[in-house]
Design a protein around this motif. Sequence first.
Motif, PDB file in Angstrom:
ATOM      1  N   PHE A 114       2.692  -4.624  -7.570  1.00 55.57           N
ATOM      2  CA  PHE A 114       1.620  -4.778  -6.583  1.00 55.57           C
ATOM      3  C   PHE A 114       0.990  -3.429  -6.264  1.00 55.57           C
ATOM      4  O   PHE A 114      -0.239  -3.287  -6.260  1.00 55.57           O
ATOM      5  CB  PHE A 114       2.167  -5.412  -5.301  1.00 55.57           C
ATOM      6  CG  PHE A 114       1.192  -5.410  -4.154  1.00 55.57           C
ATOM      7  CD1 PHE A 114       0.279  -6.441  -3.997  1.00 55.57           C
ATOM      8  CD2 PHE A 114       1.176  -4.366  -3.238  1.00 55.57           C
ATOM      9  CE1 PHE A 114      -0.639  -6.438  -2.937  1.00 55.57           C
ATOM     10  CE2 PHE A 114       0.265  -4.347  -2.181  1.00 55.57           C
ATOM     11  CZ  PHE A 114      -0.645  -5.392  -2.038  1.00 55.57           C
ATOM     12  N   ASN A 115       1.821  -2.431  -6.004  1.00 57.32           N
ATOM     13  CA  ASN A 115       1.305  -1.104  -5.655  1.00 57.32           C
ATOM     14  C   ASN A 115       0.531  -0.469  -6.804  1.00 57.32           C
ATOM     15  O   ASN A 115      -0.486   0.198  -6.591  1.00 57.32           O
ATOM     16  CB  ASN A 115       2.449  -0.197  -5.212  1.00 57.32           C
ATOM     17  CG  ASN A 115       2.933  -0.532  -3.814  1.00 57.32           C
ATOM     18  OD1 ASN A 115       2.147  -0.890  -2.937  1.00 57.32           O
ATOM     19  ND2 ASN A 115       4.237  -0.434  -3.582  1.00 57.32           N
ATOM     20  N   ALA A 116       1.019  -0.680  -8.016  1.00 58.37           N
ATOM     21  CA  ALA A 116       0.319  -0.123  -9.178  1.00 58.37           C
ATOM     22  C   ALA A 116      -1.063  -0.745  -9.342  1.00 58.37           C
ATOM     23  O   ALA A 116      -2.018  -0.074  -9.745  1.00 58.37           O
ATOM     24  CB  ALA A 116       1.159  -0.352 -10.436  1.00 58.37           C
ATOM     25  N   LYS A 117      -1.167  -2.016  -8.973  1.00 58.91           N
ATOM     26  CA  LYS A 117      -2.433  -2.742  -9.140  1.00 58.91           C
ATOM     27  C   LYS A 117      -3.396  -2.491  -7.982  1.00 58.91           C
ATOM     28  O   LYS A 117      -4.591  -2.260  -8.186  1.00 58.91           O
ATOM     29  CB  LYS A 117      -2.169  -4.241  -9.275  1.00 58.91           C
ATOM     30  CG  LYS A 117      -3.431  -5.066  -9.488  1.00 58.91           C
ATOM     31  CD  LYS A 117      -3.109  -6.526  -9.739  1.00 58.91           C
ATOM     32  CE  LYS A 117      -4.372  -7.334  -9.975  1.00 58.91           C
ATOM     33  NZ  LYS A 117      -4.073  -8.776 -10.250  1.00 58.91           N
ATOM     34  N   PHE A 118      -2.859  -2.534  -6.753  1.00 61.98           N
ATOM     35  CA  PHE A 118      -3.729  -2.484  -5.569  1.00 61.98           C
ATOM     36  C   PHE A 118      -3.736  -1.127  -4.861  1.00 61.98           C
ATOM     37  O   PHE A 118      -4.676  -0.820  -4.126  1.00 61.98           O
ATOM     38  CB  PHE A 118      -3.316  -3.559  -4.569  1.00 61.98           C
ATOM     39  CG  PHE A 118      -3.553  -4.969  -5.063  1.00 61.98           C
ATOM     40  CD1 PHE A 118      -4.816  -5.531  -5.006  1.00 61.98           C
ATOM     41  CD2 PHE A 118      -2.514  -5.719  -5.586  1.00 61.98           C
ATOM     42  CE1 PHE A 118      -5.053  -6.821  -5.457  1.00 61.98           C
ATOM     43  CE2 PHE A 118      -2.732  -7.024  -6.033  1.00 61.98           C
ATOM     44  CZ  PHE A 118      -3.991  -7.561  -5.978  1.00 61.98           C
ATOM     45  N   ASN A 119      -2.687  -0.340  -5.049  1.00 56.38           N
ATOM     46  CA  ASN A 119      -2.600   0.954  -4.373  1.00 56.38           C
ATOM     47  C   ASN A 119      -2.239   2.064  -5.362  1.00 56.38           C
ATOM     48  O   ASN A 119      -1.233   2.767  -5.179  1.00 56.38           O
ATOM     49  CB  ASN A 119      -1.536   0.903  -3.263  1.00 56.38           C
ATOM     50  CG  ASN A 119      -1.827  -0.164  -2.223  1.00 56.38           C
ATOM     51  OD1 ASN A 119      -2.947  -0.291  -1.755  1.00 56.38           O
ATOM     52  ND2 ASN A 119      -0.805  -0.933  -1.869  1.00 56.38           N
ATOM     53  N   PRO A 120      -3.025   2.241  -6.391  1.00 59.68           N
ATOM     54  CA  PRO A 120      -2.702   3.278  -7.382  1.00 59.68           C
ATOM     55  C   PRO A 120      -2.767   4.668  -6.746  1.00 59.68           C
ATOM     56  O   PRO A 120      -3.515   4.887  -5.797  1.00 59.68           O
ATOM     57  CB  PRO A 120      -3.788   3.120  -8.447  1.00 59.68           C
ATOM     58  CG  PRO A 120      -4.933   2.485  -7.718  1.00 59.68           C
ATOM     59  CD  PRO A 120      -4.319   1.584  -6.684  1.00 59.68           C
ATOM     60  N   PRO A 121      -1.946   5.599  -7.251  1.00 59.50           N
ATOM     61  CA  PRO A 121      -1.974   6.968  -6.709  1.00 59.50           C
ATOM     62  C   PRO A 121      -3.373   7.566  -6.802  1.00 59.50           C
ATOM     63  O   PRO A 121      -4.073   7.391  -7.797  1.00 59.50           O
ATOM     64  CB  PRO A 121      -0.983   7.718  -7.617  1.00 59.50           C
ATOM     65  CG  PRO A 121      -0.100   6.650  -8.178  1.00 59.50           C
ATOM     66  CD  PRO A 121      -0.967   5.440  -8.329  1.00 59.50           C
ATOM     67  N   LYS A 122      -3.760   8.285  -5.756  1.00 61.31           N
ATOM     68  CA  LYS A 122      -5.096   8.886  -5.734  1.00 61.31           C
ATOM     69  C   LYS A 122      -5.076  10.249  -6.391  1.00 61.31           C
ATOM     70  O   LYS A 122      -4.092  10.956  -6.350  1.00 61.31           O
ATOM     71  CB  LYS A 122      -5.590   8.998  -4.285  1.00 61.31           C
ATOM     72  CG  LYS A 122      -5.786   7.640  -3.626  1.00 61.31           C
ATOM     73  CD  LYS A 122      -6.257   7.795  -2.185  1.00 61.31           C
ATOM     74  CE  LYS A 122      -6.439   6.433  -1.520  1.00 61.31           C
ATOM     75  NZ  LYS A 122      -6.878   6.558  -0.105  1.00 61.31           N
TER      76      LYS A 122
END
Length: 236
Positions: A228-236
């Motif tokens: 989920f984080n990789a898809k919706f909250n990728p590192p900036k």
Amino acid sequence: RQQETSTFVTSHSSFLIEKHTTASASLLNMGKPVLTYFPFGGRAEATRIAFFVGGVDFEDKRITPQEFGAQKAETGKFPLGSLPTLEVDGRLACQSVACLRYAGKLAKVYPSNDADALFVDMVMETLEECVSKLPFGGDDLKEKREKFGAEVLPKFMTPLNKMAADNSANGFMVGNSLTTADIMVYTNVKFLSSGNLDHLDKDYMQKNQPALFAVCEKVGALDKVKEFNAKFNPPK
């Protein structure tokens, strides 16, 4: 009399079949839930995660604060004039915990056992009440944030930390599997520990509420949450 009984049974069975068929068709015709919130985590993140980990198809509708302000004047657009909202089968719901509970049921991460559901609800309501007291803005923000950290966080988090510690053998807040309570611990502890909140010790949870912090870490390490984080909250 035998003929009358047979007629009644046949008629009653037909009614039940028709009722079941109608209900099934209604479920099949329901559109996917539409979750509306701002383009960041906040009060919708736990609901997004619950839908995602459960494989529930939903629309993640994100609008800017400017769009929200422009649309807010529309009658009935946002119940209570706030976000998130969740549209289900043409009806619009609000209140973040209610949305999360609904998502949890669809995603099978909300208990079917009434006693477990009670304690899951307790965790979610406690976290919601705590974070709702977090001050924003004002000339005395520093003083208010420090008071929040010294008084409010211990009041609400210490009982939850004990609850997590008592169930530490299972690694979750309630029972031995992921629930919406754990997801909400994850999103809130992560938020409070982000370092993005001025005048609030980002290490408070790790140092003072270690069992809760451990639940947060466990949930964050789950494959579906990492996905989920990789898809919706990728590192900036």
